[in-house]
Design a protein around this motif. Structure first.
Motif, PDB file in Angstrom:
ATOM      1  N   ALA A  17       0.811  -1.214   0.000  1.00 47.19           N
ATOM      2  CA  ALA A  17       0.000   0.000   0.000  1.00 47.19           C
ATOM      3  C   ALA A  17       0.845   1.264   0.000  1.00 47.19           C
ATOM      4  O   ALA A  17       0.330   2.356  -0.210  1.00 47.19           O
ATOM      5  CB  ALA A  17      -0.916   0.013   1.222  1.00 47.19           C
ATOM      6  N   SER A  18       2.145   1.123   0.243  1.00 47.82           N
ATOM      7  CA  SER A  18       3.011   2.293   0.316  1.00 47.82           C
ATOM      8  C   SER A  18       4.361   1.949  -0.281  1.00 47.82           C
ATOM      9  O   SER A  18       4.883   0.856  -0.048  1.00 47.82           O
ATOM     10  CB  SER A  18       3.177   2.755   1.768  1.00 47.82           C
ATOM     11  OG  SER A  18       4.177   3.747   1.858  1.00 47.82           O
ATOM     12  N   PRO A  19       4.974   2.846  -1.041  1.00 47.12           N
ATOM     13  CA  PRO A  19       6.293   2.571  -1.605  1.00 47.12           C
ATOM     14  C   PRO A  19       7.397   2.537  -0.559  1.00 47.12           C
ATOM     15  O   PRO A  19       8.474   2.039  -0.797  1.00 47.12           O
ATOM     16  CB  PRO A  19       6.504   3.743  -2.581  1.00 47.12           C
ATOM     17  CG  PRO A  19       5.661   4.856  -2.030  1.00 47.12           C
ATOM     18  CD  PRO A  19       4.453   4.163  -1.445  1.00 47.12           C
ATOM     19  N   SER A  20       7.122   3.089   0.626  1.00 55.14           N
ATOM     20  CA  SER A  20       8.111   3.100   1.695  1.00 55.14           C
ATOM     21  C   SER A  20       7.890   1.920   2.612  1.00 55.14           C
ATOM     22  O   SER A  20       6.758   1.602   2.967  1.00 55.14           O
ATOM     23  CB  SER A  20       8.014   4.393   2.509  1.00 55.14           C
ATOM     24  OG  SER A  20       8.829   4.309   3.660  1.00 55.14           O
ATOM     25  N   PRO A  21       8.969   1.219   3.027  1.00 51.28           N
ATOM     26  CA  PRO A  21       8.810   0.068   3.924  1.00 51.28           C
ATOM     27  C   PRO A  21       8.465   0.462   5.349  1.00 51.28           C
ATOM     28  O   PRO A  21       8.145  -0.387   6.161  1.00 51.28           O
ATOM     29  CB  PRO A  21      10.194  -0.596   3.857  1.00 51.28           C
ATOM     30  CG  PRO A  21      11.136   0.513   3.556  1.00 51.28           C
ATOM     31  CD  PRO A  21      10.366   1.449   2.643  1.00 51.28           C
ATOM     32  N   GLU A  22       8.526   1.761   5.669  1.00 53.87           N
ATOM     33  CA  GLU A  22       8.226   2.188   7.030  1.00 53.87           C
ATOM     34  C   GLU A  22       6.788   1.819   7.380  1.00 53.87           C
ATOM     35  O   GLU A  22       5.853   2.101   6.636  1.00 53.87           O
ATOM     36  CB  GLU A  22       8.432   3.700   7.172  1.00 53.87           C
ATOM     37  CG  GLU A  22       8.230   4.204   8.588  1.00 53.87           C
ATOM     38  CD  GLU A  22       8.518   5.690   8.727  1.00 53.87           C
ATOM     39  OE1 GLU A  22       8.278   6.220   9.820  1.00 53.87           O
ATOM     40  OE2 GLU A  22       8.971   6.291   7.745  1.00 53.87           O
ATOM     41  N   GLY A  23       6.594   1.196   8.497  1.00 51.66           N
ATOM     42  CA  GLY A  23       5.270   0.749   8.904  1.00 51.66           C
ATOM     43  C   GLY A  23       5.046  -0.722   8.634  1.00 51.66           C
ATOM     44  O   GLY A  23       4.239  -1.359   9.290  1.00 51.66           O
ATOM     45  N   SER A  24       5.772  -1.284   7.665  1.00 52.98           N
ATOM     46  CA  SER A  24       5.631  -2.707   7.370  1.00 52.98           C
ATOM     47  C   SER A  24       6.161  -3.564   8.504  1.00 52.98           C
ATOM     48  O   SER A  24       5.723  -4.690   8.698  1.00 52.98           O
ATOM     49  CB  SER A  24       6.371  -3.055   6.074  1.00 52.98           C
ATOM     50  OG  SER A  24       5.863  -2.310   4.999  1.00 52.98           O
ATOM     51  N   PRO A  58      18.970   0.985   6.299  1.00 49.42           N
ATOM     52  CA  PRO A  58      18.231   1.927   5.448  1.00 49.42           C
ATOM     53  C   PRO A  58      17.119   1.232   4.670  1.00 49.42           C
ATOM     54  O   PRO A  58      17.191   0.023   4.403  1.00 49.42           O
ATOM     55  CB  PRO A  58      19.311   2.479   4.509  1.00 49.42           C
ATOM     56  CG  PRO A  58      20.379   1.424   4.496  1.00 49.42           C
ATOM     57  CD  PRO A  58      20.362   0.802   5.854  1.00 49.42           C
ATOM     58  N   PRO A  59      16.072   1.990   4.290  1.00 44.34           N
ATOM     59  CA  PRO A  59      14.926   1.410   3.579  1.00 44.34           C
ATOM     60  C   PRO A  59      15.301   0.679   2.300  1.00 44.34           C
ATOM     61  O   PRO A  59      14.715  -0.360   1.986  1.00 44.34           O
ATOM     62  CB  PRO A  59      14.052   2.632   3.274  1.00 44.34           C
ATOM     63  CG  PRO A  59      14.409   3.618   4.331  1.00 44.34           C
ATOM     64  CD  PRO A  59      15.869   3.408   4.603  1.00 44.34           C
ATOM     65  N   GLU A  60      16.276   1.191   1.551  1.00 46.21           N
ATOM     66  CA  GLU A  60      16.631   0.525   0.296  1.00 46.21           C
ATOM     67  C   GLU A  60      17.188  -0.869   0.522  1.00 46.21           C
ATOM     68  O   GLU A  60      17.030  -1.758  -0.333  1.00 46.21           O
ATOM     69  CB  GLU A  60      17.631   1.368  -0.501  1.00 46.21           C
ATOM     70  CG  GLU A  60      18.917   1.706   0.225  1.00 46.21           C
ATOM     71  CD  GLU A  60      18.838   3.005   0.987  1.00 46.21           C
ATOM     72  OE1 GLU A  60      19.903   3.566   1.302  1.00 46.21           O
ATOM     73  OE2 GLU A  60      17.709   3.470   1.267  1.00 46.21           O
ATOM     74  N   GLU A  61      17.842  -1.095   1.670  1.00 45.85           N
ATOM     75  CA  GLU A  61      18.316  -2.429   1.982  1.00 45.85           C
ATOM     76  C   GLU A  61      17.189  -3.304   2.515  1.00 45.85           C
ATOM     77  O   GLU A  61      17.137  -4.505   2.241  1.00 45.85           O
ATOM     78  CB  GLU A  61      19.460  -2.356   2.998  1.00 45.85           C
ATOM     79  CG  GLU A  61      20.724  -1.718   2.442  1.00 45.85           C
ATOM     80  CD  GLU A  61      21.880  -1.776   3.431  1.00 45.85           C
ATOM     81  OE1 GLU A  61      21.866  -2.662   4.315  1.00 45.85           O
ATOM     82  OE2 GLU A  61      22.784  -0.933   3.325  1.00 45.85           O
ATOM     83  N   LEU A  62      16.275  -2.712   3.286  1.00 41.82           N
ATOM     84  CA  LEU A  62      15.140  -3.481   3.795  1.00 41.82           C
ATOM     85  C   LEU A  62      14.260  -3.993   2.663  1.00 41.82           C
ATOM     86  O   LEU A  62      13.639  -5.050   2.777  1.00 41.82           O
ATOM     87  CB  LEU A  62      14.307  -2.620   4.743  1.00 41.82           C
ATOM     88  CG  LEU A  62      14.874  -2.423   6.154  1.00 41.82           C
ATOM     89  CD1 LEU A  62      13.999  -1.469   6.941  1.00 41.82           C
ATOM     90  CD2 LEU A  62      15.007  -3.753   6.882  1.00 41.82           C
ATOM     91  N   LEU A 114      14.861  -7.452   1.831  1.00 42.58           N
ATOM     92  CA  LEU A 114      14.207  -8.412   2.719  1.00 42.58           C
ATOM     93  C   LEU A 114      12.746  -8.567   2.350  1.00 42.58           C
ATOM     94  O   LEU A 114      12.232  -9.690   2.255  1.00 42.58           O
ATOM     95  CB  LEU A 114      14.341  -7.958   4.171  1.00 42.58           C
ATOM     96  CG  LEU A 114      13.461  -8.695   5.203  1.00 42.58           C
ATOM     97  CD1 LEU A 114      13.798 -10.182   5.239  1.00 42.58           C
ATOM     98  CD2 LEU A 114      13.629  -8.069   6.583  1.00 42.58           C
ATOM     99  N   TYR A 115      12.045  -7.458   2.137  1.00 37.54           N
ATOM    100  CA  TYR A 115      10.618  -7.520   1.831  1.00 37.54           C
ATOM    101  C   TYR A 115      10.350  -8.267   0.531  1.00 37.54           C
ATOM    102  O   TYR A 115       9.292  -8.880   0.377  1.00 37.54           O
ATOM    103  CB  TYR A 115      10.025  -6.113   1.761  1.00 37.54           C
ATOM    104  CG  TYR A 115      10.163  -5.344   3.048  1.00 37.54           C
ATOM    105  CD1 TYR A 115      10.003  -5.973   4.278  1.00 37.54           C
ATOM    106  CD2 TYR A 115      10.494  -3.999   3.045  1.00 37.54           C
ATOM    107  CE1 TYR A 115      10.145  -5.283   5.468  1.00 37.54           C
ATOM    108  CE2 TYR A 115      10.638  -3.299   4.234  1.00 37.54           C
ATOM    109  CZ  TYR A 115      10.465  -3.946   5.437  1.00 37.54           C
ATOM    110  OH  TYR A 115      10.610  -3.272   6.612  1.00 37.54           O
ATOM    111  N   ASP A 116      11.314  -8.235  -0.386  1.00 41.23           N
ATOM    112  CA  ASP A 116      11.156  -8.981  -1.640  1.00 41.23           C
ATOM    113  C   ASP A 116      11.087 -10.482  -1.400  1.00 41.23           C
ATOM    114  O   ASP A 116      10.571 -11.228  -2.236  1.00 41.23           O
ATOM    115  CB  ASP A 116      12.308  -8.661  -2.595  1.00 41.23           C
ATOM    116  CG  ASP A 116      12.222  -7.260  -3.174  1.00 41.23           C
ATOM    117  OD1 ASP A 116      11.116  -6.671  -3.135  1.00 41.23           O
ATOM    118  OD2 ASP A 116      13.249  -6.745  -3.659  1.00 41.23           O
ATOM    119  N   GLY A 156       2.392 -16.604   3.433  1.00 38.33           N
ATOM    120  CA  GLY A 156       2.836 -17.978   3.636  1.00 38.33           C
ATOM    121  C   GLY A 156       4.326 -18.138   3.804  1.00 38.33           C
ATOM    122  O   GLY A 156       4.842 -19.247   3.694  1.00 38.33           O
ATOM    123  N   THR A 157       5.066 -17.053   4.080  1.00 42.82           N
ATOM    124  CA  THR A 157       6.520 -17.136   4.180  1.00 42.82           C
ATOM    125  C   THR A 157       7.003 -16.929   5.606  1.00 42.82           C
ATOM    126  O   THR A 157       6.567 -16.006   6.280  1.00 42.82           O
ATOM    127  CB  THR A 157       7.197 -16.070   3.287  1.00 42.82           C
ATOM    128  OG1 THR A 157       6.759 -16.232   1.941  1.00 42.82           O
ATOM    129  CG2 THR A 157       8.715 -16.191   3.351  1.00 42.82           C
TER     130      THR A 157
END
Length: 252
Positions: A36-43, A58-62, A65-67, A72-73
């Motif tokens: 819902a947001s391009p920023s990982p903050e809050g995820s 930093p968000p670009e490294e996180l 991880l989110y990828d 189910g993971t």
């Protein structure tokens, strides 16, 4: 109706003060919030994530991880997956390595040492063989992908899905990283994004899936509709070897 009561767990482990030397640390990520947001903050909650050297990630490294996350993971640290290897898997590795090295040893004793210590460093075999065994089992743990169930007695809810290892667990200093969608039946506490500590976190490794086969899990204890019963009976007659371990009882 017919009740199918089966248990297809291959192995299990618990993360607690005995196995980890501390409470279990798990990170819950809301992958839908990320969509819902391009920023990982809050995820991952409002807390800033730090690595084991207390460096803010930093968000670009996180995003890397989110990828890896999704419905189910669950990712776990390699030592956790090593404890989920079955005795058969460990035995096969020991036999192959010892045969290749031309070494004779008590396989049962080596298995006991590995289950107790998680390494072969103190095993009564040459150090080169012990190192080869550790290396091979580390590789097996890192490449294993399996189905799982997990829970903690501290909080309501169950975690289910697909399990694999990731170095992100070691980097963040957590035992497991869980997608929020994996968590079922909780009261909103376990599934709240962020890092949480619990006294115990139990993981059960389910049977690995095979192409063309459907595994009926232990949670299937309900009713099979009468309309489905004739088809099930035909399958039992045609492929009896697939049903040898099932307890079939018919309730009028």
């Amino acid at each position: 109706m017919i009740r199918l009561i089966v248990s297809d767990g291959m192995s299990s482990t618990v993360i607690n003060s005995v196995t980890a030397g501390r409470k279990a640390r798990i990170l819950v990520i809301d992958d839908e919030a990320r969509l819902a947001s391009p920023s990982p903050e809050g995820s991952h909650g409002s807390e800033v994530l730090h690595d084991r050297n207390n460096r803010a990630i930093p968000p670009e490294e996180l995003n890397q991880l989110y990828d890896k996350m999704g419905d189910g993971t669950m990712l776990v640290a390699t030592p956790v997956m090593k404890r989920l290897l079955t005795i058969t898997e460990v035995e096969q590795v020991i036999v192959k390595v010892l045969e290749k090295a031309g070494i004779e040893a008590d396989v049962s004793e080596l298995i006991d040492i590995y289950q107790r210590e998680g390494t072969f460093k103190t095993a009564p075999i040459p150090s080169e063989a012990a190192e080869a065994l550790d290396k091979r089992l580390n590789y097996l743990a890192r490449t294993t992908v399996t189905q799982f169930r997990a829970a903690t007695p501290d909080l309501p809810g169950m975690v289910k899905g697909t399990l694999a290892t990731s170095r992100w667990c070691e980097r963040l200093g957590v035992d497991a990283i869980i997608s929020k969608n994996d968590i079922k039946g909780d009261d909103g506490i376990l599934s709240k994004p962020g890092i949480k500590e619990v006294e115990k976190f139990w993981i059960n490794r389910k049977s690995d899936g095979k192409y063309g086969e459907q595994v009926v899990g232990p949670q299937v204890k309900g009713c099979i509709p009468d309309a489905t019963l004739p088809n099930l009976i035909r399958v039992c007659w045609c492929k009896p070897r697939h049903w040898q371990r099932l307890q079939l009882t018919h309730d009028d």
